[in-house]
Design a protein around this motif. Sequence first.
Motif, PDB file in Angstrom:
ATOM      1  N   THR A  69      30.530  57.500  46.637  1.00  0.00           N
ATOM      2  CA  THR A  69      31.159  58.557  45.826  1.00  0.00           C
ATOM      3  C   THR A  69      32.541  58.919  46.348  1.00  0.00           C
ATOM      4  OG1 THR A  69      30.284  60.441  47.094  1.00  0.00           O
ATOM      5  CG2 THR A  69      28.869  59.535  45.342  1.00  0.00           C
ATOM      6  N   LYS A  70      32.868  58.449  47.555  1.00  0.00           N
ATOM      7  CA  LYS A  70      34.136  58.824  48.195  1.00  0.00           C
ATOM      8  C   LYS A  70      35.162  57.690  48.258  1.00  0.00           C
ATOM      9  CE  LYS A  70      32.535  62.882  49.304  1.00  0.00           C
ATOM     10  NZ  LYS A  70      32.974  64.049  48.589  1.00  0.00           N
ATOM     11  N   PHE A  71      34.694  56.438  48.231  1.00  0.00           N
ATOM     12  CA  PHE A  71      35.592  55.294  48.438  1.00  0.00           C
ATOM     13  C   PHE A  71      35.335  54.201  47.414  1.00  0.00           C
ATOM     14  CE2 PHE A  71      34.693  56.951  52.762  1.00  0.00           C
ATOM     15  CZ  PHE A  71      35.978  57.311  53.144  1.00  0.00           C
ATOM     16  N   ASP A  72      36.347  53.367  47.204  1.00  0.00           N
ATOM     17  CA  ASP A  72      36.139  52.117  46.474  1.00  0.00           C
ATOM     18  C   ASP A  72      35.285  51.211  47.355  1.00  0.00           C
ATOM     19  OD1 ASP A  72      37.803  52.946  44.407  1.00  0.00           O
ATOM     20  OD2 ASP A  72      39.578  51.937  45.255  1.00  0.00           O
ATOM     21  N   ILE A  73      34.428  50.443  46.737  1.00  0.00           N
ATOM     22  CA  ILE A  73      33.564  49.553  47.515  1.00  0.00           C
ATOM     23  C   ILE A  73      34.380  48.500  48.263  1.00  0.00           C
ATOM     24  CG2 ILE A  73      33.055  47.931  45.641  1.00  0.00           C
ATOM     25  CD1 ILE A  73      30.148  47.864  46.802  1.00  0.00           C
ATOM     26  N   SER A  74      35.478  48.071  47.678  1.00  0.00           N
ATOM     27  CA  SER A  74      36.312  47.054  48.338  1.00  0.00           C
ATOM     28  C   SER A  74      36.953  47.596  49.611  1.00  0.00           C
ATOM     29  CB  SER A  74      37.390  46.537  47.384  1.00  0.00           C
ATOM     30  OG  SER A  74      38.248  47.597  46.997  1.00  0.00           O
ATOM     31  N   TYR A  75      37.075  48.911  49.713  1.00  0.00           N
ATOM     32  CA  TYR A  75      37.599  49.528  50.935  1.00  0.00           C
ATOM     33  C   TYR A  75      36.471  49.809  51.928  1.00  0.00           C
ATOM     34  CZ  TYR A  75      39.651  52.917  54.113  1.00  0.00           C
ATOM     35  OH  TYR A  75      40.065  53.573  55.242  1.00  0.00           O
ATOM     36  N   PRO A  78      33.950  46.513  53.985  1.00  0.00           N
ATOM     37  CA  PRO A  78      34.291  45.834  55.245  1.00  0.00           C
ATOM     38  C   PRO A  78      33.848  46.603  56.491  1.00  0.00           C
ATOM     39  CG  PRO A  78      36.114  45.670  53.729  1.00  0.00           C
ATOM     40  CD  PRO A  78      35.121  46.604  53.105  1.00  0.00           C
ATOM     41  N   PHE A  79      33.743  47.922  56.403  1.00  0.00           N
ATOM     42  CA  PHE A  79      33.271  48.700  57.549  1.00  0.00           C
ATOM     43  C   PHE A  79      31.813  48.392  57.888  1.00  0.00           C
ATOM     44  CE2 PHE A  79      36.957  51.143  56.199  1.00  0.00           C
ATOM     45  CZ  PHE A  79      37.583  51.375  57.413  1.00  0.00           C
ATOM     46  N   MET A  80      31.075  47.884  56.910  1.00  0.00           N
ATOM     47  CA  MET A  80      29.685  47.485  57.173  1.00  0.00           C
ATOM     48  C   MET A  80      29.636  46.365  58.205  1.00  0.00           C
ATOM     49  SD  MET A  80      27.716  49.456  55.600  1.00  0.00           S
ATOM     50  CE  MET A  80      26.220  48.526  55.817  1.00  0.00           C
ATOM     51  N   SER A  81      30.718  45.616  58.329  1.00  0.00           N
ATOM     52  CA  SER A  81      30.780  44.550  59.328  1.00  0.00           C
ATOM     53  C   SER A  81      30.685  45.091  60.746  1.00  0.00           C
ATOM     54  CB  SER A  81      32.067  43.751  59.167  1.00  0.00           C
ATOM     55  OG  SER A  81      32.128  43.176  57.897  1.00  0.00           O
ATOM     56  N   LEU A 108      35.605  38.936  67.069  1.00  0.00           N
ATOM     57  CA  LEU A 108      37.016  39.299  66.998  1.00  0.00           C
ATOM     58  C   LEU A 108      37.583  39.045  65.595  1.00  0.00           C
ATOM     59  CD1 LEU A 108      38.234  37.993  70.469  1.00  0.00           C
ATOM     60  CD2 LEU A 108      37.875  40.381  69.763  1.00  0.00           C
ATOM     61  N   LEU A 109      37.131  37.983  64.955  1.00  0.00           N
ATOM     62  CA  LEU A 109      37.557  37.717  63.575  1.00  0.00           C
ATOM     63  C   LEU A 109      37.058  38.807  62.628  1.00  0.00           C
ATOM     64  CD1 LEU A 109      37.074  33.848  63.417  1.00  0.00           C
ATOM     65  CD2 LEU A 109      39.246  35.096  63.305  1.00  0.00           C
ATOM     66  N   VAL A 110      35.823  39.244  62.828  1.00  0.00           N
ATOM     67  CA  VAL A 110      35.273  40.316  61.995  1.00  0.00           C
ATOM     68  C   VAL A 110      36.101  41.588  62.167  1.00  0.00           C
ATOM     69  CG1 VAL A 110      33.294  41.857  61.694  1.00  0.00           C
ATOM     70  CG2 VAL A 110      32.929  39.397  61.868  1.00  0.00           C
ATOM     71  N   VAL A 111      36.385  41.953  63.409  1.00  0.00           N
ATOM     72  CA  VAL A 111      37.179  43.155  63.687  1.00  0.00           C
ATOM     73  C   VAL A 111      38.577  43.018  63.060  1.00  0.00           C
ATOM     74  CG1 VAL A 111      38.252  44.548  65.506  1.00  0.00           C
ATOM     75  CG2 VAL A 111      35.880  43.782  65.741  1.00  0.00           C
ATOM     76  N   SER A 112      39.161  41.851  63.208  1.00  0.00           N
ATOM     77  CA  SER A 112      40.488  41.628  62.608  1.00  0.00           C
ATOM     78  C   SER A 112      40.432  41.786  61.093  1.00  0.00           C
ATOM     79  CB  SER A 112      40.989  40.218  62.955  1.00  0.00           C
ATOM     80  OG  SER A 112      41.114  40.056  64.331  1.00  0.00           O
ATOM     81  N   VAL A 115      40.336  45.468  60.186  1.00  0.00           N
ATOM     82  CA  VAL A 115      41.660  46.073  60.343  1.00  0.00           C
ATOM     83  C   VAL A 115      42.563  45.707  59.168  1.00  0.00           C
ATOM     84  CG1 VAL A 115      43.750  46.094  61.764  1.00  0.00           C
ATOM     85  CG2 VAL A 115      41.502  46.267  62.854  1.00  0.00           C
ATOM     86  N   VAL A 116      42.585  44.439  58.808  1.00  0.00           N
ATOM     87  CA  VAL A 116      43.460  43.976  57.724  1.00  0.00           C
ATOM     88  C   VAL A 116      43.041  44.618  56.394  1.00  0.00           C
ATOM     89  CG1 VAL A 116      44.116  41.963  56.341  1.00  0.00           C
ATOM     90  CG2 VAL A 116      44.107  41.821  58.835  1.00  0.00           C
ATOM     91  N   MET A 117      41.742  44.601  56.098  1.00  0.00           N
ATOM     92  CA  MET A 117      41.295  45.133  54.804  1.00  0.00           C
ATOM     93  C   MET A 117      41.436  46.640  54.717  1.00  0.00           C
ATOM     94  SD  MET A 117      38.173  42.742  53.570  1.00  0.00           S
ATOM     95  CE  MET A 117      38.260  43.395  51.915  1.00  0.00           C
ATOM     96  N   SER A 118      41.355  47.338  55.826  1.00  0.00           N
ATOM     97  CA  SER A 118      41.474  48.805  55.782  1.00  0.00           C
ATOM     98  C   SER A 118      42.926  49.243  55.578  1.00  0.00           C
ATOM     99  CB  SER A 118      40.912  49.438  57.058  1.00  0.00           C
ATOM    100  OG  SER A 118      41.719  49.134  58.163  1.00  0.00           O
ATOM    101  N   GLN A 119      43.877  48.344  55.742  1.00  0.00           N
ATOM    102  CA  GLN A 119      45.285  48.682  55.549  1.00  0.00           C
ATOM    103  C   GLN A 119      45.670  48.801  54.084  1.00  0.00           C
ATOM    104  OE1 GLN A 119      47.113  49.535  58.254  1.00  0.00           O
ATOM    105  NE2 GLN A 119      45.175  49.145  59.289  1.00  0.00           N
TER     106      GLN A 119
END
Length: 121
Positions: A69-75, A78-81, A108-112, A115-119
């Motif tokens: 209810t607060k965010f787009d799913i595409s945003y 990725p935090f589920m990772s 490290l790839l997951v974390v990267s 970071v990229v998708m949250s921007q």
Amino acid sequence: MGYLYIFGTVIFTVYGQLMLKWRIGKYGSLPDEVWDKIIFLLKLLLDPLVLSGFLSAFLAAMCWMAAMTKFDISYAYPFMSLSFMLVFILSIFWFNEPVTSFKVIGMLLVVSGIVVMSQSA
């Protein structure tokens, strides 16, 4: 408040996965015979800590619905990772699982990626 819902989703997911792995490990491997499998699974279902893992999955789903209810799913998705990362790290300490260079690179790839998708928000 929306980030708290995502955090709840991740924490409840991680707890549920680790609890199920821990308790299932206490019971051993799934038997070969069908009847023995049924008995094995029923014993697991009666274990209070296994049930807490299921409850945790339910609470994770409730938090996720609130987060949607607060965010787009595409945003948010990725935090589920982060749950992969936390399960990886905690399983090293709790279950003595091996750390390999491939696992570390993957994490490290997951974390990267997070970071990229949250921007983009």
